[in-house]
Motif scaffolding. Structure first.
Motif, PDB file in Angstrom:
ATOM      1  N   LEU A 360      27.279  33.537  78.059  1.00  0.00           N
ATOM      2  CA  LEU A 360      28.670  33.991  78.056  1.00  0.00           C
ATOM      3  C   LEU A 360      28.778  35.349  77.380  1.00  0.00           C
ATOM      4  O   LEU A 360      29.584  36.199  77.781  1.00  0.00           O
ATOM      5  N   GLY A 361      27.952  35.567  76.353  1.00  0.00           N
ATOM      6  CA  GLY A 361      27.932  36.868  75.698  1.00  0.00           C
ATOM      7  C   GLY A 361      27.438  37.956  76.639  1.00  0.00           C
ATOM      8  O   GLY A 361      27.921  39.094  76.599  1.00  0.00           O
ATOM      9  N   GLU A 362      26.481  37.617  77.503  1.00  0.00           N
ATOM     10  CA  GLU A 362      26.010  38.582  78.491  1.00  0.00           C
ATOM     11  C   GLU A 362      27.116  38.927  79.473  1.00  0.00           C
ATOM     12  O   GLU A 362      27.274  40.092  79.876  1.00  0.00           O
ATOM     13  N   PHE A 363      27.896  37.913  79.867  1.00  0.00           N
ATOM     14  CA  PHE A 363      29.020  38.175  80.757  1.00  0.00           C
ATOM     15  C   PHE A 363      30.052  39.051  80.061  1.00  0.00           C
ATOM     16  O   PHE A 363      30.588  39.999  80.662  1.00  0.00           O
ATOM     17  N   ARG A 364      30.324  38.756  78.790  1.00  0.00           N
ATOM     18  CA  ARG A 364      31.272  39.569  78.021  1.00  0.00           C
ATOM     19  C   ARG A 364      30.787  41.010  77.940  1.00  0.00           C
ATOM     20  O   ARG A 364      31.569  41.968  78.165  1.00  0.00           O
ATOM     21  N   ALA A 365      29.508  41.186  77.649  1.00  0.00           N
ATOM     22  CA  ALA A 365      28.956  42.540  77.538  1.00  0.00           C
ATOM     23  C   ALA A 365      29.025  43.278  78.871  1.00  0.00           C
ATOM     24  O   ALA A 365      29.411  44.458  78.921  1.00  0.00           O
ATOM     25  N   GLY A 366      28.658  42.597  79.953  1.00  0.00           N
ATOM     26  CA  GLY A 366      28.713  43.225  81.265  1.00  0.00           C
ATOM     27  C   GLY A 366      30.127  43.589  81.674  1.00  0.00           C
ATOM     28  O   GLY A 366      30.378  44.664  82.237  1.00  0.00           O
ATOM     29  N   LEU A 367      31.072  42.705  81.374  1.00  0.00           N
ATOM     30  CA  LEU A 367      32.476  42.957  81.718  1.00  0.00           C
ATOM     31  C   LEU A 367      33.027  44.141  80.932  1.00  0.00           C
ATOM     32  O   LEU A 367      33.665  45.040  81.488  1.00  0.00           O
ATOM     33  N   PHE A 368      32.772  44.156  79.615  1.00  0.00           N
ATOM     34  CA  PHE A 368      33.249  45.261  78.777  1.00  0.00           C
ATOM     35  C   PHE A 368      32.592  46.574  79.189  1.00  0.00           C
ATOM     36  O   PHE A 368      33.250  47.620  79.228  1.00  0.00           O
ATOM     37  N   ALA A 369      31.292  46.518  79.473  1.00  0.00           N
ATOM     38  CA  ALA A 369      30.589  47.738  79.879  1.00  0.00           C
ATOM     39  C   ALA A 369      31.159  48.283  81.179  1.00  0.00           C
ATOM     40  O   ALA A 369      31.226  49.507  81.385  1.00  0.00           O
ATOM     41  N   HIS A 370      31.575  47.395  82.051  1.00  0.00           N
ATOM     42  CA  HIS A 370      32.138  47.809  83.337  1.00  0.00           C
ATOM     43  C   HIS A 370      33.440  48.581  83.143  1.00  0.00           C
ATOM     44  O   HIS A 370      33.716  49.548  83.869  1.00  0.00           O
ATOM     45  N   PHE A 371      34.237  48.175  82.148  1.00  0.00           N
ATOM     46  CA  PHE A 371      35.553  48.773  81.977  1.00  0.00           C
ATOM     47  C   PHE A 371      35.601  49.872  80.908  1.00  0.00           C
ATOM     48  O   PHE A 371      36.334  50.856  81.062  1.00  0.00           O
ATOM     49  N   ILE A 372      34.826  49.742  79.824  1.00  0.00           N
ATOM     50  CA  ILE A 372      34.938  50.732  78.745  1.00  0.00           C
ATOM     51  C   ILE A 372      33.647  51.499  78.505  1.00  0.00           C
ATOM     52  O   ILE A 372      33.610  52.394  77.665  1.00  0.00           O
ATOM     53  N   GLY A 373      32.565  51.149  79.208  1.00  0.00           N
ATOM     54  CA  GLY A 373      31.305  51.836  79.033  1.00  0.00           C
ATOM     55  C   GLY A 373      30.310  51.009  78.241  1.00  0.00           C
ATOM     56  O   GLY A 373      30.691  50.139  77.444  1.00  0.00           O
ATOM     57  N   THR A 374      29.030  51.285  78.443  1.00  0.00           N
ATOM     58  CA  THR A 374      27.965  50.490  77.834  1.00  0.00           C
ATOM     59  C   THR A 374      27.951  50.598  76.313  1.00  0.00           C
ATOM     60  O   THR A 374      27.956  49.581  75.602  1.00  0.00           O
ATOM     61  N   VAL A 375      27.931  51.826  75.774  1.00  0.00           N
ATOM     62  CA  VAL A 375      27.839  52.008  74.321  1.00  0.00           C
ATOM     63  C   VAL A 375      29.048  51.422  73.599  1.00  0.00           C
ATOM     64  O   VAL A 375      28.887  50.664  72.627  1.00  0.00           O
ATOM     65  N   PRO A 376      30.290  51.711  74.019  1.00  0.00           N
ATOM     66  CA  PRO A 376      31.435  51.092  73.342  1.00  0.00           C
ATOM     67  C   PRO A 376      31.412  49.570  73.387  1.00  0.00           C
ATOM     68  O   PRO A 376      31.822  48.907  72.427  1.00  0.00           O
ATOM     69  N   ALA A 377      30.931  48.998  74.483  1.00  0.00           N
ATOM     70  CA  ALA A 377      30.869  47.539  74.606  1.00  0.00           C
ATOM     71  C   ALA A 377      29.932  46.931  73.569  1.00  0.00           C
ATOM     72  O   ALA A 377      30.232  45.893  72.959  1.00  0.00           O
ATOM     73  N   VAL A 378      28.783  47.581  73.335  1.00  0.00           N
ATOM     74  CA  VAL A 378      27.817  47.059  72.371  1.00  0.00           C
ATOM     75  C   VAL A 378      28.303  47.293  70.940  1.00  0.00           C
ATOM     76  O   VAL A 378      28.161  46.421  70.077  1.00  0.00           O
ATOM     77  N   VAL A 379      28.892  48.453  70.665  1.00  0.00           N
ATOM     78  CA  VAL A 379      29.436  48.726  69.333  1.00  0.00           C
ATOM     79  C   VAL A 379      30.523  47.717  68.979  1.00  0.00           C
ATOM     80  O   VAL A 379      30.572  47.187  67.871  1.00  0.00           O
ATOM     81  N   PHE A 380      31.391  47.434  69.931  1.00  0.00           N
ATOM     82  CA  PHE A 380      32.450  46.444  69.705  1.00  0.00           C
ATOM     83  C   PHE A 380      31.857  45.110  69.268  1.00  0.00           C
ATOM     84  O   PHE A 380      32.363  44.467  68.338  1.00  0.00           O
ATOM     85  N   GLY A 381      30.785  44.687  69.934  1.00  0.00           N
ATOM     86  CA  GLY A 381      30.171  43.410  69.585  1.00  0.00           C
ATOM     87  C   GLY A 381      29.630  43.385  68.174  1.00  0.00           C
ATOM     88  O   GLY A 381      29.802  42.398  67.448  1.00  0.00           O
ATOM     89  N   GLY A 382      28.977  44.461  67.741  1.00  0.00           N
ATOM     90  CA  GLY A 382      28.438  44.514  66.383  1.00  0.00           C
ATOM     91  C   GLY A 382      29.529  44.482  65.326  1.00  0.00           C
ATOM     92  O   GLY A 382      29.421  43.761  64.321  1.00  0.00           O
TER      93      GLY A 382
END
Length: 410
Positions: A360-382
């Protein structure tokens, strides 16, 4: 079962534990190789981050739907047979991917469908295999056995991505065929394990029995706190689904680089597991778990912002080491404090909360990366993980004050 004065020696001479350990290595190796191959193949087909998230979702859905059934099956039927059937199901999924790749008829949708079958097999295998462990070793060495079992998974997670990435360059079909063989081999090893079987309690299967695992966890603040902390950390900070993007578009290192990045968290986790097997957490285990999850969040942020491939590998290494401390504390608390007749259901729910939160975290990361970009999606998670750690210290003070990982160790 004889208990020697050296717990490490007890594990080393325990035939059943060794068979268990190698079976877990084999199955985990196959799974990790498939993860790398499927991730690269899907992204190579479509070039969309969202599709990488869908791969994680395809693994999560069957685990979510089958969690209560899988736990009840583990407590009601012979656990060894359940594990073997699940591993053969996973092997069949790998075989389909091998044939499909060889014949050239694989599509994104077909891959996702096969991954659903793989997830269904994992839903039964993972909790049932863990529920076997307390029957294989004396209780005093269970924390070391948990760390040793985790080291098996991490050893495979190191080798699997690297081997899978390298073999993928040679032939994707070869990767999937080897995975199918490893799942079958794991099933054979589990069949060779000889333990004294306790007849399972054939209680009436009703709603109360199915939900007993959830009820038990809800009423145990230590297990609830440890499970939910780990779950939210992985849910928010899980960025492994996006590694193909970093490998292909950021660092330009190809499948072999993806394999190395996939392996680095496991290297950190393996070394930490070896250390914990040798020097178990005898003081301040709860506090160390919180610190480890915070490290997980910080390392995720560093990885997200890094433009250096070596620095990113170091961040992934630290991420894996922190995660392993959390895994050992959580799994030991679950296995020590849960009655054997309920262990399958409790571990199954625990697997849903934590194990499937990876998907589910992978889906969350992929979804966020799709809309806000890869780096912001990973920073948000941390950042979200660090906030969760701060909140959980207030919500679960009993977990914060856990000392050793023995029963009633608060």
């Amino acid at each position: 079962m004889n208990i020697t004065t050296d717990p490490a020696a007890t594990l080393g001479r325990n035939r059943s534990f060794l068979l268990f350990w190698f079976a877990r290595v084999s199955a985990s190796l196959a799974l990790q190789m498939m993860v790398v191959a499927v991730g690269w193949q899907v992204y190579d087909m479509t070039g969309r981050a969202l599709d990488l998230g869908l791969v994680g979702l395809a693994q999560f859905v069957p685990a979510f739907l089958l969690v209560l059934v899988a736990g009840a099956v583990a407590d009601r039927y012979n656990r060894s047979k359940v594990v073997r059937l699940a591993q053969l199901t996973e092997g069949s999924a790998a075989f389909v991917l091998a044939i499909g790749t060889w014949q050239g008829f694989l599509t994104r949708d077909l891959i996702l469908a096969v991954v659903v079958v793989l997830g269904a097999g994992r839903a039964f295998e993972a909790p049932t295999l863990q529920a076997l462990l307390p029957r294989l070793v004396p209780l005093p060495v269970l924390p070391r056995a948990v760390a040793g079992s985790a080291s098996a998974n991490q050893a495979a997670t190191i080798a699997g991505p690297a081997v899978g990435g390298l073999l993928y360059v040679v032939s994707p079909t070869l990767v999937y065929a080897l995975c199918a063989s490893l799942f079958v081999f794991a099933s054979i090893l589990v069949a060779l394990i000889r333990i004294e079987q306790v007849a399972p309690k054939r209680e009436k299967v009703d709603i109360a029995a199915l939900f007993a695992g959830i009820t038990f966890i809800r009423n145990n603040p230590l297990i609830l706190g440890a499970t939910s902390l780990d779950m939210f950390a992985v849910l928010f900070a899980g960025a492994t689904a996006l590694l193909p993007i970093y490998a292909k578009d950021v660092f330009h290192v190809g499948p072999w680089g993806l394999g190395i990045m996939r392996a680095m968290p496991a290297v950190g986790a393996l070394l930490m597991a070896i250390a914990l097997a040798r020097w178990p957490l005898v003081r301040n285990a709860g506090r160390k778990m919180y610190v480890a999850v915070a490290l997980f969040g910080v390392a995720t942020i560093v990885f997200a912002l890094s433009t250096s491939f070596p620095l990113s590998l170091v961040a992934l290494f630290a991420l894996g080491a922190g995660d392993m401390v959390s895994v050992v504390v959580r799994q030991t608390l679950v296995q020590v404090q849960t009655p054997d007749e309920m262990l399958g259901r409790v571990i199954s729910v625990n697997a849903l909360f934590v194990g499937t939160s990876n998907q589910l975290g992978e889906f969350r990361a992929g979804l966020f990366a799709h809309f806000i970009g890869t780096v912001p999606a990973v920073v948000f998670g941390g950042v979200a993980t660090l906030l969760i750690v701060a909140l959980w210290t207030r919500l679960f003070p009993a977990l914060l004050n856990v000392q050793s990982l023995q029963k009633d160790s608060r």
